[in-house]
Design a protein around this motif. Structure first.
Motif, PDB file in Angstrom:
ATOM      1  N   LEU A 166       0.822  -1.207   0.000  1.00 42.94           N
ATOM      2  CA  LEU A 166       0.000   0.000   0.000  1.00 42.94           C
ATOM      3  C   LEU A 166       0.857   1.260   0.000  1.00 42.94           C
ATOM      4  CD1 LEU A 166      -2.796  -1.203   2.392  1.00 42.94           C
ATOM      5  CD2 LEU A 166      -3.126  -0.439   0.023  1.00 42.94           C
ATOM      6  N   VAL A 167       1.912   1.278   0.803  1.00 46.39           N
ATOM      7  CA  VAL A 167       2.809   2.438   0.801  1.00 46.39           C
ATOM      8  C   VAL A 167       3.403   2.627  -0.587  1.00 46.39           C
ATOM      9  CG1 VAL A 167       4.996   3.360   1.702  1.00 46.39           C
ATOM     10  CG2 VAL A 167       3.325   2.352   3.268  1.00 46.39           C
ATOM     11  N   GLU A 168       3.845   1.549  -1.206  1.00 56.80           N
ATOM     12  CA  GLU A 168       4.423   1.638  -2.558  1.00 56.80           C
ATOM     13  C   GLU A 168       3.397   2.165  -3.552  1.00 56.80           C
ATOM     14  OE1 GLU A 168       5.004   0.786  -6.572  1.00 56.80           O
ATOM     15  OE2 GLU A 168       3.671  -0.536  -5.429  1.00 56.80           O
ATOM     16  N   LEU A 169       2.158   1.688  -3.475  1.00 63.08           N
ATOM     17  CA  LEU A 169       1.109   2.144  -4.386  1.00 63.08           C
ATOM     18  C   LEU A 169       0.833   3.634  -4.213  1.00 63.08           C
ATOM     19  CD1 LEU A 169      -1.239   1.724  -6.402  1.00 63.08           C
ATOM     20  CD2 LEU A 169      -2.656   1.129  -4.417  1.00 63.08           C
ATOM     21  N   VAL A 170       0.645   4.072  -2.974  1.00 55.90           N
ATOM     22  CA  VAL A 170       0.341   5.479  -2.716  1.00 55.90           C
ATOM     23  C   VAL A 170       1.494   6.368  -3.178  1.00 55.90           C
ATOM     24  CG1 VAL A 170      -0.108   7.189  -0.908  1.00 55.90           C
ATOM     25  CG2 VAL A 170      -1.261   4.959  -0.832  1.00 55.90           C
ATOM     26  N   GLU A 171       2.711   5.984  -2.849  1.00 53.33           N
ATOM     27  CA  GLU A 171       3.871   6.776  -3.269  1.00 53.33           C
ATOM     28  C   GLU A 171       3.966   6.839  -4.792  1.00 53.33           C
ATOM     29  OE1 GLU A 171       5.930   8.577  -1.155  1.00 53.33           O
ATOM     30  OE2 GLU A 171       4.395   7.977   0.286  1.00 53.33           O
ATOM     31  N   SER A 172       3.720   5.711  -5.470  1.00 53.90           N
ATOM     32  CA  SER A 172       3.834   5.681  -6.930  1.00 53.90           C
ATOM     33  C   SER A 172       2.779   6.551  -7.600  1.00 53.90           C
ATOM     34  CB  SER A 172       3.735   4.243  -7.454  1.00 53.90           C
ATOM     35  OG  SER A 172       2.395   3.766  -7.405  1.00 53.90           O
ATOM     36  N   ALA A 173       1.638   6.720  -6.959  1.00 54.69           N
ATOM     37  CA  ALA A 173       0.554   7.504  -7.548  1.00 54.69           C
ATOM     38  C   ALA A 173       0.742   9.009  -7.361  1.00 54.69           C
ATOM     39  CB  ALA A 173      -0.785   7.080  -6.947  1.00 54.69           C
ATOM     40  N   ASP A 192     -22.766  11.410  10.278  1.00 51.12           N
ATOM     41  CA  ASP A 192     -23.634  11.718   9.142  1.00 51.12           C
ATOM     42  C   ASP A 192     -22.900  11.662   7.810  1.00 51.12           C
ATOM     43  OD1 ASP A 192     -25.847  12.051  10.704  1.00 51.12           O
ATOM     44  OD2 ASP A 192     -25.738  14.238  10.758  1.00 51.12           O
ATOM     45  N   ALA A 193     -21.576  11.701   7.843  1.00 51.70           N
ATOM     46  CA  ALA A 193     -20.785  11.703   6.616  1.00 51.70           C
ATOM     47  C   ALA A 193     -19.635  10.710   6.745  1.00 51.70           C
ATOM     48  CB  ALA A 193     -20.234  13.100   6.335  1.00 51.70           C
ATOM     49  N   ALA A 194     -19.136  10.295   5.601  1.00 52.95           N
ATOM     50  CA  ALA A 194     -17.923   9.477   5.551  1.00 52.95           C
ATOM     51  C   ALA A 194     -16.825  10.348   4.962  1.00 52.95           C
ATOM     52  CB  ALA A 194     -18.133   8.242   4.692  1.00 52.95           C
ATOM     53  N   TYR A 195     -15.604  10.156   5.436  1.00 52.21           N
ATOM     54  CA  TYR A 195     -14.446  10.832   4.862  1.00 52.21           C
ATOM     55  C   TYR A 195     -13.781   9.859   3.899  1.00 52.21           C
ATOM     56  CZ  TYR A 195     -10.067  13.207   4.183  1.00 52.21           C
ATOM     57  OH  TYR A 195      -8.991  13.819   3.591  1.00 52.21           O
ATOM     58  N   PHE A 196     -13.429  10.354   2.716  1.00 51.74           N
ATOM     59  CA  PHE A 196     -12.785   9.562   1.669  1.00 51.74           C
ATOM     60  C   PHE A 196     -11.367  10.076   1.494  1.00 51.74           C
ATOM     61  CE2 PHE A 196     -11.890   8.962  -2.924  1.00 51.74           C
ATOM     62  CZ  PHE A 196     -12.097   7.603  -3.032  1.00 51.74           C
ATOM     63  N   GLY A 197     -10.386   9.207   1.618  1.00 50.95           N
ATOM     64  CA  GLY A 197      -9.005   9.635   1.489  1.00 50.95           C
ATOM     65  C   GLY A 197      -8.100   8.510   1.034  1.00 50.95           C
ATOM     66  N   MET A 198      -6.810   8.792   1.016  1.00 52.74           N
ATOM     67  CA  MET A 198      -5.759   7.858   0.603  1.00 52.74           C
ATOM     68  C   MET A 198      -6.115   7.143  -0.700  1.00 52.74           C
ATOM     69  SD  MET A 198      -3.574   5.115   2.891  1.00 52.74           S
ATOM     70  CE  MET A 198      -3.550   6.134   4.355  1.00 52.74           C
ATOM     71  N   PHE A 199      -6.794   7.844  -1.583  1.00 49.11           N
ATOM     72  CA  PHE A 199      -7.252   7.286  -2.852  1.00 49.11           C
ATOM     73  C   PHE A 199      -6.083   7.223  -3.814  1.00 49.11           C
ATOM     74  CE2 PHE A 199     -10.272   8.154  -6.661  1.00 49.11           C
ATOM     75  CZ  PHE A 199     -10.370   6.800  -6.930  1.00 49.11           C
ATOM     76  N   SER A 200      -5.755   6.028  -4.240  1.00 50.52           N
ATOM     77  CA  SER A 200      -4.615   5.832  -5.134  1.00 50.52           C
ATOM     78  C   SER A 200      -4.945   4.784  -6.183  1.00 50.52           C
ATOM     79  CB  SER A 200      -3.389   5.360  -4.337  1.00 50.52           C
ATOM     80  OG  SER A 200      -3.077   6.272  -3.321  1.00 50.52           O
ATOM     81  N   VAL A 201      -4.568   5.094  -7.409  1.00 51.61           N
ATOM     82  CA  VAL A 201      -4.693   4.154  -8.526  1.00 51.61           C
ATOM     83  C   VAL A 201      -3.320   4.042  -9.160  1.00 51.61           C
ATOM     84  CG1 VAL A 201      -5.731   3.754 -10.792  1.00 51.61           C
ATOM     85  CG2 VAL A 201      -7.115   4.731  -8.945  1.00 51.61           C
ATOM     86  N   ARG A 202      -2.893   2.820  -9.438  1.00 51.92           N
ATOM     87  CA  ARG A 202      -1.580   2.608 -10.054  1.00 51.92           C
ATOM     88  C   ARG A 202      -1.463   3.506 -11.288  1.00 51.92           C
ATOM     89  NH1 ARG A 202       2.010  -0.148  -8.247  1.00 51.92           N
ATOM     90  NH2 ARG A 202       0.741  -1.555  -6.993  1.00 51.92           N
TER      91      ARG A 202
END
Length: 182
Positions: free
Chosen positions: A23-30, A88-98
């Protein structure tokens, strides 16, 4: 090289500690360094240094109000995202796509699944996220998917290298919100 997965080929599952390094590699690469420049989500012109680290990923995995979702196809890990239940809400983060898979609909599929989960499983009425305001192309992408700019800003955490080393002095985040129907 990975083929472009279709939504039906994707497997979504919660991350475990065994996934941390990938996961760290994916996030960094994106987002960081030269490898991120092959995709369009790069922040390499805005920030140097890291986007995340193993400790930060483990913290997200371990939080009771949070899910770190891995997205895999036949070739392995292709995307991830964080969902945090905030009532009442969701937080969306750390979104990464190769990076080599960006621009073919994979991100749309991941975002749609995250929204579905937040609505149906948590019963939230909205999704929140923060985006660096200088990322106009990324903000426009979210706006096309129903998110709206709120004009609510928070400062970038200058001096905290866990989030990167800024290349300019004016970085800040804007809250984007998508409200779900009844």
């Amino acid at each position: 090289m990975s083929t472009r997965p279709t939504p039906g080929d994707l497997v979504f599952r919660d991350a475990t500690h065994a996934d941390v390094d990938a996961l760290v590699e994916l996030v960094e690469s994106a987002y960081r360094g030269d490898s991120s420049r092959s995709g369009w989500t790069t922040e390499a012109d805005l920030l140097d240094g890291q986007r995340t680290d193993p400790e930060g990923v483990r913290e997200v995995i371990d939080r009771a109000d949070s899910r770190l979702v891995t997205v895999r196809d036949a070739d392995g890990l292709v995307a991830c995202c964080q969902l945090e239940n905030r009532g009442d809400a969701a937080y969306f983060g750390m979104f990464s796509v190769r990076p080599g898979l960006q621009g073919a609909g994979l991100g749309k599929a991941v975002l749609a699944e995250a929204e579905r989960f937040a609505r149906e499983e948590w019963g939230v009425r909205a999704m929140h996220m923060t985006v660096i305001v200088q990322r106009e192309d990324l903000i426009a992408w979210y706006e096309r998917r129903g998110y709206r700019r709120t004009g609510k800003f928070t400062p970038f955490p200058y001096g905290d290298e866990r989030f990167g080393v800024p290349r300019r002095p004016d970085l800040e985040f804007e809250l984007l919100v998508k409200t779900f129907g009844p």
